[in-house]
Design a protein around this motif. Structure first.
Motif, PDB file in Angstrom:
ATOM      1  N   GLN A  40      71.460 -90.418 -13.150  1.00 51.85           N
ATOM      2  CA  GLN A  40      72.737 -90.411 -12.429  1.00 51.85           C
ATOM      3  C   GLN A  40      73.900 -90.216 -13.402  1.00 51.85           C
ATOM      4  N   VAL A  41      73.819 -90.871 -14.550  1.00 52.11           N
ATOM      5  CA  VAL A  41      74.865 -90.718 -15.558  1.00 52.11           C
ATOM      6  C   VAL A  41      74.873 -89.283 -16.091  1.00 52.11           C
ATOM      7  N   ALA A  42      73.684 -88.701 -16.245  1.00 54.11           N
ATOM      8  CA  ALA A  42      73.597 -87.314 -16.703  1.00 54.11           C
ATOM      9  C   ALA A  42      74.267 -86.373 -15.698  1.00 54.11           C
ATOM     10  N   MET A  43      74.084 -86.626 -14.423  1.00 50.15           N
ATOM     11  CA  MET A  43      74.755 -85.843 -13.387  1.00 50.15           C
ATOM     12  C   MET A  43      76.269 -86.017 -13.499  1.00 50.15           C
ATOM     13  N   GLU A 101      90.833 -92.931 -19.876  1.00 48.14           N
ATOM     14  CA  GLU A 101      90.120 -93.022 -18.594  1.00 48.14           C
ATOM     15  C   GLU A 101      89.642 -91.647 -18.121  1.00 48.14           C
ATOM     16  N   GLU A 102      90.338 -90.626 -18.549  1.00 50.39           N
ATOM     17  CA  GLU A 102      89.980 -89.265 -18.134  1.00 50.39           C
ATOM     18  C   GLU A 102      88.902 -88.636 -19.008  1.00 50.39           C
ATOM     19  N   VAL A 103      88.860 -89.004 -20.305  1.00 54.29           N
ATOM     20  CA  VAL A 103      87.982 -88.272 -21.234  1.00 54.29           C
ATOM     21  C   VAL A 103      86.836 -89.091 -21.826  1.00 54.29           C
ATOM     22  N   VAL A 104      86.888 -90.410 -21.720  1.00 56.51           N
ATOM     23  CA  VAL A 104      85.848 -91.270 -22.311  1.00 56.51           C
ATOM     24  C   VAL A 104      84.809 -91.610 -21.249  1.00 56.51           C
ATOM     25  N   LEU A 105      83.551 -91.336 -21.546  1.00 62.67           N
ATOM     26  CA  LEU A 105      82.487 -91.509 -20.556  1.00 62.67           C
ATOM     27  C   LEU A 105      82.484 -92.900 -19.926  1.00 62.67           C
ATOM     28  N   LEU A 106      82.457 -93.944 -20.734  1.00 68.81           N
ATOM     29  CA  LEU A 106      82.345 -95.297 -20.183  1.00 68.81           C
ATOM     30  C   LEU A 106      83.558 -95.702 -19.351  1.00 68.81           C
ATOM     31  N   PHE A 162      83.121 -93.344 -11.991  1.00 69.75           N
ATOM     32  CA  PHE A 162      81.758 -92.879 -11.806  1.00 69.75           C
ATOM     33  C   PHE A 162      81.703 -91.893 -10.641  1.00 69.75           C
ATOM     34  N   VAL A 163      81.161 -90.719 -10.896  1.00 68.07           N
ATOM     35  CA  VAL A 163      81.144 -89.653  -9.892  1.00 68.07           C
ATOM     36  C   VAL A 163      80.466 -90.100  -8.596  1.00 68.07           C
ATOM     37  N   LEU A 164      79.390 -90.893  -8.723  1.00 67.23           N
ATOM     38  CA  LEU A 164      78.662 -91.311  -7.526  1.00 67.23           C
ATOM     39  C   LEU A 164      79.342 -92.457  -6.782  1.00 67.23           C
ATOM     40  N   ASN A 165      80.309 -93.123  -7.451  1.00 62.99           N
ATOM     41  CA  ASN A 165      81.103 -94.173  -6.811  1.00 62.99           C
ATOM     42  C   ASN A 165      82.430 -94.274  -7.554  1.00 62.99           C
ATOM     43  N   PRO A 166      83.412 -93.457  -7.167  1.00 64.91           N
ATOM     44  CA  PRO A 166      84.689 -93.378  -7.893  1.00 64.91           C
ATOM     45  C   PRO A 166      85.493 -94.671  -7.911  1.00 64.91           C
ATOM     46  N   ASP A 167      85.080 -95.680  -7.142  1.00 67.66           N
ATOM     47  CA  ASP A 167      85.798 -96.956  -7.129  1.00 67.66           C
ATOM     48  C   ASP A 167      85.502 -97.794  -8.371  1.00 67.66           C
TER      49      ASP A 167
END
Length: 306
Positions: free
Chosen positions: A186-189, A243-248, A252-257
């Motif tokens: 999921q993180v890879a996606m 917040e825009e460029v750092v992965l952590l 989260f794309v699957l739950n933007p909240d």
């Protein structure tokens, strides 16, 4: 001597070269099949050298994986048409297998191609004469964890493990590998979609941070506010930048909240142990390659004059 159609067909089956090339090779070598194969090979290498100046920015990304390791490669071609060729796809898949064993671009290039005494580089160069356009092995990388998983994701896959964009995500954990792999995928996606520049804020290129800070400072000063206020405004904009460029820190794309970091904490319940994203790799086909722009009308006019 007269060259028969059967001889031409035999040579074509052996080499994959075109019919007229096969006939010419047999004529040049007086029908000696082995010598004709060598003649075509030399001709193929000559073709490859002539084509080397043409930009190969199409092709495929390939991935291969074990449980605690995975590799990603990029092999380029001139056209998307060749990327859909089964022979080219087989080459990319095999190069990904080599990368799983050897990792770095230099090591993979020099390693033996599966089922052959030739290197990966030489095998691809030989294939140029058969497939008919410039191709090249561009890069590879590998992720390994001592305990945990390395998951893979290929976006818009054209075959198993082959596509235009590939991602690896490594998670260290002593928990359930199946659950860890499901979350890592999921993180890879997410990485495929959001293209972060770094895993953590500390890993962002300092030069990029300074450039952004300078831009934010100039923008803030236009407000005419005191320096103390401007400093706080810049800090706020930098937080937003991270917040825009750092992965952590990304949503989260699957739950933007929630952030990816929060999603990881939530996933630990299913994994059954602490988990940590330690690395990721994202290969997009042709990124960084300056593609040639051609004037089609000029090309046609030039061809007519020849």
């Amino acid at each position: 001597m007269t060259i028969s159609a059967a001889q031409v067909k035999e040579l074509r089956d052996l080499t994959g070269a075109g019919m007229m090339d096969c006939k010419a090779a047999l004529n040049e070598t007086n029908g000696d099949m082995e010598a004709a194969v060598d003649w075509l090979r030399k001709k193929g290498i000559s073709k490859a050298d002539k084509k080397a100046g043409r930009t190969a920015a199409e092709g495929l990304i390939g991935v291969d994986a074990g449980v605690r390791e995975a590799a990603v490669v990029e092999v380029n071609s001139e056209t998307d048409f060749v990327a859909r060729n089964a022979a080219f796809q087989e080459i990319v898949a095999n190069v990904a297998k080599v990368a799983l064993a050897y990792g770095t671009t230099e090591a993979v290039a020099a390693a033996k191609y599966p089922g052959s005494d030739k290197s990966v580089t030489d095998t691809i160069k030989d294939a140029v004469g058969t497939i008919g356009e410039n191709m090249g092995f561009r890069r590879s990388a590998k992720l390994t964890v001592p305990h945990g998983v390395v998951a893979t994701y290929v976006h818009n896959a054209v075959a198993d493990g082959l596509g235009k964009l590939g991602v690896l995500v490594a998670i260290e954990t002593t928990g359930n590998e199946h659950a860890a792999n499901a979350f890592a995928r999921q993180v890879a996606m997410h990485v495929a979609a959001s293209n972060p520049v770094a895993l953590t804020a500390e890993e962002v290129d300092p030069a990029l941070v300074e450039r952004e800070k300078a831009i934010f400072s100039d923008q803030a000063r236009q407000s005419g506010k005191p320096e103390a206020i401007i400093e706080k405004m810049v800090e706020g904009r930098l937080r937003k930048f991270y917040e825009e460029v750092v992965l952590l820190k990304q949503a989260f794309v699957l739950n933007p909240d929630i952030t990816v970091e929060k999603a990881l904490k939530d996933a630990e319940k299913e994994i059954g142990a602490p988990a940590k994203i330690v690395a990721y790799l994202r290969y997009a086909l042709g990124e960084g390659i300056e593609k040639e722009t051609t004037d089609f009308a000029a090309e046609v006019a030039a061809a007519v004059k020849k």
